[in-house]
Structures are given as structure tokens and as C-alpha cells.
Design a protein around this motif. Structure first.
Motif, mmCIF file in Angstrom:
data_model
loop_
_atom_site.group_PDB
_atom_site.id
_atom_site.type_symbol
_atom_site.label_atom_id
_atom_site.label_comp_id
_atom_site.label_asym_id
_atom_site.label_seq_id
_atom_site.Cartn_x
_atom_site.Cartn_y
_atom_site.Cartn_z
ATOM 1 N N ASN A 55 0.808 -1.217 0.000
ATOM 2 C CA ASN A 55 0.000 0.000 0.000
ATOM 3 C C ASN A 55 0.843 1.270 0.000
ATOM 4 O O ASN A 55 0.303 2.364 0.130
ATOM 5 N N CYS A 59 -1.449 6.534 -3.352
ATOM 6 C CA CYS A 59 -2.706 6.667 -2.596
ATOM 7 C C CYS A 59 -2.543 6.330 -1.118
ATOM 8 O O CYS A 59 -3.523 5.993 -0.449
ATOM 9 N N LYS A 62 -4.871 8.287 1.305
ATOM 10 C CA LYS A 62 -6.269 7.828 1.301
ATOM 11 C C LYS A 62 -6.397 6.508 2.071
ATOM 12 O O LYS A 62 -7.376 6.276 2.777
ATOM 13 N N PHE A 63 -5.380 5.657 1.928
ATOM 14 C CA PHE A 63 -5.366 4.393 2.667
ATOM 15 C C PHE A 63 -5.344 4.655 4.167
ATOM 16 O O PHE A 63 -6.069 4.012 4.933
ATOM 17 N N HIS A 66 -8.705 5.849 5.385
ATOM 18 C CA HIS A 66 -9.656 4.731 5.421
ATOM 19 C C HIS A 66 -9.403 3.862 6.655
ATOM 20 O O HIS A 66 -10.345 3.490 7.360
ATOM 21 N N GLU A 84 -14.827 6.918 2.571
ATOM 22 C CA GLU A 84 -13.371 6.853 2.601
ATOM 23 C C GLU A 84 -12.854 5.683 1.759
ATOM 24 O O GLU A 84 -11.855 5.809 1.045
ATOM 25 N N ASN A 85 -13.557 4.549 1.841
ATOM 26 C CA ASN A 85 -13.174 3.394 1.048
ATOM 27 C C ASN A 85 -13.321 3.692 -0.449
ATOM 28 O O ASN A 85 -12.444 3.342 -1.245
ATOM 29 N N TRP A 88 -10.477 5.926 -1.607
ATOM 30 C CA TRP A 88 -9.241 5.173 -1.741
ATOM 31 C C TRP A 88 -9.264 4.303 -2.999
ATOM 32 O O TRP A 88 -8.292 4.265 -3.767
ATOM 33 N N CYS A 91 -8.816 6.436 -6.092
ATOM 34 C CA CYS A 91 -7.418 6.829 -6.227
ATOM 35 C C CYS A 91 -6.592 5.670 -6.778
ATOM 36 O O CYS A 91 -5.733 5.860 -7.647
#
Length: 138
Positions: A55, A59, A62-63, A66, A84-85, A88, A91
């Protein structure tokens, strides 16, 4: 990844290896509005946050948002953290699209360079051999 090795262009070395996309010809510039794709966090920040290696990409912020949402809203996070998911996942899809565009750009540059080399070889061949062979290059 296996398509790279099975394509007809792989024989001439025209398809860049997916891990070598950054090693493309720098003589062809990017457009001025081309976005730079760098992770918004430094390596030290990602190490401190214990972000998994898979990850650590463009992104990562964003991860982290989330995962924070999931942690804060446990046990109902899966339902309440859908925005949020989704952000992510969007993205990640955008990043995949961008990487595919970079791969295709690198492949086209290699095909162009290959065609230039082949044309140069043909011109040199036509200079060394008489035109009675039936090969004429203008």
C-alpha cells in the motif's frame, strides 16, 4: 505480467518490462500538464505508520484515512466508512490508469526507436548494395 513475455513485440525487446517503465527515453518530453506521481508521505512517515509495502503508493494518504475511519468506528466501520473506502479505491483506479499510460508511452517510444533503427539499417544496406536488388529507400 505473463503477457509481456508472450507478445510478439517481446522478441524484439519493444515491450518494456513492467518494473522498468521509469527507464524510458528522456528525449521525448512529457506534456506540461502531466502530473507528477509521488507518494504524499515520506518513507520515514510510512515506516512510523507501519503501512504495508503493497500500500506504499501514490494513494497512501487515502489508505491511512480509510484505516483511521475503520479504527475509529469499530465495529461498524465497514458500513460507515464507505466514502473513505470509495475515495481510496478511486485513487487506486486512477493510479492504475496512470501506470498503464506510462507503460504504453514507454512501449510506443521503444517501437518508434526500433523503427528508426530498422530504417537506418535499410538505408545503409541500400547504399552498400546496388539498386538492381530491387530495394530502394528514399
Amino acid at each position: 505480467l505473463w503477457k509481456h513475455y508472450l507478445s510478439k513485440d517481446a522478441k524484439e525487446g519493444l515491450n518494456p518490462h513492467p518494473n522498468e517503465v521509469s527507464a524510458i527515453n528522456a528525449t521525448v518530453p512529457f506534456p506540461d500538464d502531466w502530473p507528477t506521481r509521488e507518494p504524499p508521505l515520506s518513507i520515514n512517515d510510512m515506516n512510523r505508520a507501519q503501512i504495508p509495502a503493497r500500500n506504499r503508493n501514490y494513494c497512501v494518504d487515502k489508505f491511512m484515512w480509510h484505516k483511521k475511519c475503520l479504527r475509529d468506528r469499530y465495529p461498524f466501520g465497514m458500513q460507515s466508512c464507505k466514502p473513505e473506502n470509495q475515495e481510496w479505491e478511486d485513487c487506486m483506479a486512477d493510479d492504475d490508469y496512470h501506470r498503464a499510460m506510462m507503460y504504453e508511452r514507454a512501449r510506443r517510444i521503444r517501437v518508434r526507436d526500433y523503427k528508426k533503427r530498422e530504417l537506418q539499417k535499410l538505408k545503409e544496406y541500400s547504399k552498400t548494395h546496388s539498386s538492381s536488388d530491387g530495394i530502394e529507400v528514399s
